[in-house]
Design a protein around this motif. Structure first.
Motif, PDB file in Angstrom:
ATOM      1  N   ILE A 100       1.493  -1.030  -0.075  1.00  0.00           N
ATOM      2  CA  ILE A 100      -0.008   0.272  -0.060  1.00  0.00           C
ATOM      3  C   ILE A 100       0.740   1.331  -0.034  1.00  0.00           C
ATOM      4  O   ILE A 100       1.088   1.881  -0.254  1.00  0.00           O
ATOM      5  N   PRO A 101       1.270   1.610   1.179  1.00  0.00           N
ATOM      6  CA  PRO A 101       2.245   2.868   0.772  1.00  0.00           C
ATOM      7  C   PRO A 101       3.575   2.697  -0.165  1.00  0.00           C
ATOM      8  O   PRO A 101       3.799   4.086  -0.553  1.00  0.00           O
ATOM      9  N   ALA A 191      -7.761 -10.229  13.252  1.00  0.00           N
ATOM     10  CA  ALA A 191      -7.942  -8.463  13.628  1.00  0.00           C
ATOM     11  C   ALA A 191      -7.037  -7.793  14.087  1.00  0.00           C
ATOM     12  O   ALA A 191      -7.375  -6.519  14.164  1.00  0.00           O
ATOM     13  N   LYS A 192      -5.842  -8.137  14.298  1.00  0.00           N
ATOM     14  CA  LYS A 192      -4.231  -7.119  14.100  1.00  0.00           C
ATOM     15  C   LYS A 192      -4.458  -6.683  12.662  1.00  0.00           C
ATOM     16  O   LYS A 192      -3.389  -5.918  13.207  1.00  0.00           O
ATOM     17  N   LEU A 197      -4.039  -1.969   8.910  1.00  0.00           N
ATOM     18  CA  LEU A 197      -4.691  -1.572   7.493  1.00  0.00           C
ATOM     19  C   LEU A 197      -5.413  -0.600   7.690  1.00  0.00           C
ATOM     20  O   LEU A 197      -4.295   1.119   7.513  1.00  0.00           O
ATOM     21  N   ARG A 198      -6.040  -0.490   8.766  1.00  0.00           N
ATOM     22  CA  ARG A 198      -6.619   0.451   9.118  1.00  0.00           C
ATOM     23  C   ARG A 198      -5.908   1.953  10.214  1.00  0.00           C
ATOM     24  O   ARG A 198      -6.470   3.278   9.957  1.00  0.00           O
ATOM     25  N   ARG A 199      -5.280   1.526  11.278  1.00  0.00           N
ATOM     26  CA  ARG A 199      -4.660   2.340  11.178  1.00  0.00           C
ATOM     27  C   ARG A 199      -3.384   3.005  10.808  1.00  0.00           C
ATOM     28  O   ARG A 199      -2.807   4.398  10.800  1.00  0.00           O
ATOM     29  N   LEU A 200      -2.385   2.594  10.151  1.00  0.00           N
ATOM     30  CA  LEU A 200      -1.580   2.949   8.984  1.00  0.00           C
ATOM     31  C   LEU A 200      -1.934   3.772   7.329  1.00  0.00           C
ATOM     32  O   LEU A 200      -1.773   4.481   7.761  1.00  0.00           O
ATOM     33  N   PHE A 201      -3.129   3.771   7.015  1.00  0.00           N
ATOM     34  CA  PHE A 201      -3.197   3.544   5.682  1.00  0.00           C
ATOM     35  C   PHE A 201      -4.755   4.657   5.874  1.00  0.00           C
ATOM     36  O   PHE A 201      -5.327   4.118   6.408  1.00  0.00           O
ATOM     37  N   ASN A 202      -4.000   5.667   5.071  1.00  0.00           N
ATOM     38  CA  ASN A 202      -6.028   6.311   5.202  1.00  0.00           C
ATOM     39  C   ASN A 202      -6.968   5.556   4.119  1.00  0.00           C
ATOM     40  O   ASN A 202      -6.495   6.395   2.789  1.00  0.00           O
ATOM     41  N   GLY A 203      -7.424   5.113   4.832  1.00  0.00           N
ATOM     42  CA  GLY A 203      -8.338   3.971   3.766  1.00  0.00           C
ATOM     43  C   GLY A 203      -9.892   3.884   3.997  1.00  0.00           C
ATOM     44  O   GLY A 203      -9.533   3.409   5.632  1.00  0.00           O
ATOM     45  N   SER A 300      -9.900  -9.533   2.983  1.00  0.00           N
ATOM     46  CA  SER A 300      -9.988  -7.538   3.419  1.00  0.00           C
ATOM     47  C   SER A 300      -9.552  -6.876   2.444  1.00  0.00           C
ATOM     48  O   SER A 300      -8.451  -7.487   1.443  1.00  0.00           O
ATOM     49  N   VAL A 301     -10.677  -6.414   2.410  1.00  0.00           N
ATOM     50  CA  VAL A 301     -10.507  -5.617   0.752  1.00  0.00           C
ATOM     51  C   VAL A 301     -10.462  -3.622   1.326  1.00  0.00           C
ATOM     52  O   VAL A 301     -10.622  -2.923   2.550  1.00  0.00           O
ATOM     53  N   TRP A 302      -9.217  -3.468   1.271  1.00  0.00           N
ATOM     54  CA  TRP A 302      -8.627  -1.914   1.157  1.00  0.00           C
ATOM     55  C   TRP A 302      -8.964  -1.227   0.249  1.00  0.00           C
ATOM     56  O   TRP A 302      -8.420  -1.130  -0.897  1.00  0.00           O
ATOM     57  N   ASN A 303      -9.466   0.256   0.260  1.00  0.00           N
ATOM     58  CA  ASN A 303     -10.057   0.737  -0.597  1.00  0.00           C
ATOM     59  C   ASN A 303      -9.478   2.286   0.196  1.00  0.00           C
ATOM     60  O   ASN A 303      -9.785   3.213   0.686  1.00  0.00           O
TER      61      ASN A 303
END
Length: 308
Positions: A100-101, A191-192, A197-203, A300-303
């Motif tokens: 992602i980054p 869960a970790k 994903l939620r804490r590290l990246f804006n999505g 897990s789907v990151w958008n």
């Protein structure tokens, strides 16, 4: 039929301890979306890294040479798929999400790593990272991990993430000691992984599955293909079944590994062509729908959030 792929075991093999510790409820990506959602480009990251002419040896990371750090970061910027968690480590979750980054904000990632090197701490996403002294002293010293041996930037990143984020698998081993890259200290439960994903990246993150139970999806290949059109799809797999010849038989079926799904399609002979990023390379296998359903425990789907 299986197309030969690199077969290397990866972390979290002893998930059976989950039964002894507590019970878990199921929790509720195909490659980059349009360029308009990217915060920076590889060209910007390279320009920034090339502008650094006097990077001094960090007192925080004494075993990471500045020249090699810069070289590693430039390589990651040009070849994000080359990022490799190393042999026998439990870093696969951190390696998967690193796409992602490196894809959406390579400049931000480069700046984070340089700040972390210079100051011993840095911010990314919603969190501030202050790696412990044992972690900082270990980065650059990992050996017999394949190309990770000459990748101190990767060692810094993986060790920092493992030191910061904790889940139930890390409960009995929370402080780093020599060799903990191979133990529960660096393992990642589902869960970790989603929390990172939620804490590290804006999505946004949508997840189906759990550590113990597979997601209930009727047409799994069709569902995955649809999700790839929405974002990056990360899969939580039973790696022992995927690489059956590389592992001993287990008494219990558990997920062990995280990968990034890169392509999936149905073939004319009722098999599924399953392509994913794993161990620093793309792997392709042809699997039956039933076997694919059997190995997937988490989706897990990151958008990325589109700028207003």
């Amino acid at each position: 039929m299986t197309i030969p792929v690199r077969k290397i075991p990866c972390g979290g093999r002893l998930l059976f301890m989950a039964f002894l510790f507590c019970c878990f409820l199921p929790v509720r990506a195909a490659l980059p979306a349009p360029d308009t959602v990217k915060k920076s480009t590889p060209e910007q990251a390279l320009q920034y890294l090339n502008s650094i002419k006097d990077l001094q040896q960090s007192r925080w990371w004494p075993n990471v040479a500045p020249a090699l750090l810069l070289s590693n970061l430039k390589t990651f910027t040009i070849k994000p798929f080359a990022f490799f968690e190393g042999k026998t480590t439990n870093f696969c979750a951190y390696s998967a999400l690193t796409y992602i980054p490196l894809t959406y904000d390579p400049l931000g990632f480069a700046r984070f790593m340089i700040n972390l090197y210079k100051n011993g701490q840095a911010n990314i996403g919603k969190d501030q990272f202050r790696p412990s002294k044992p972690v900082r002293l270990e980065a650059g010293l990992l050996r017999y991990k394949g190309t990770l041996d000459i990748n101190p930037a990767g060692q810094m990143w993986f060790l920092t993430l493992a030191d910061h984020y904790k889940g139930y698998l890390n409960f009995f081993n929370r402080r780093f000691q020599k060799g903990d890259e191979n133990t529960f200290w660096s393992s990642t439960n589902y869960a970790k992984f989603n929390r990172m994903l939620r804490r590290l990246f804006n999505g946004t993150v949508k997840a189906k599955g759990s550590d113990l139970f597979r997601p209930s999806v009727k047409d799994l290949p069709g569902f995955l293909e649809t999700q790839m059109q929405k974002g990056l799809v990360f899969l939580y797999l039973n790696n022992k079944k995927l690489y059956r010849k590389s592992h001993r038989q287990s008494l219990i079926s558990t997920p062990t590994h995280y990968v990034l799904l890169t392509n999936i399609r149905k073939l004319s002979d009722d098999l599924i062509e399953f392509e994913y990023w794993d161990y620093g390379a793309r792997a392709i296998q042809q699997l039956s729908p039933a076997f694919l359903r059997n190995i997937i425990y988490g989706i897990s789907v990151w958008n990325p959030k589109t700028p207003k």
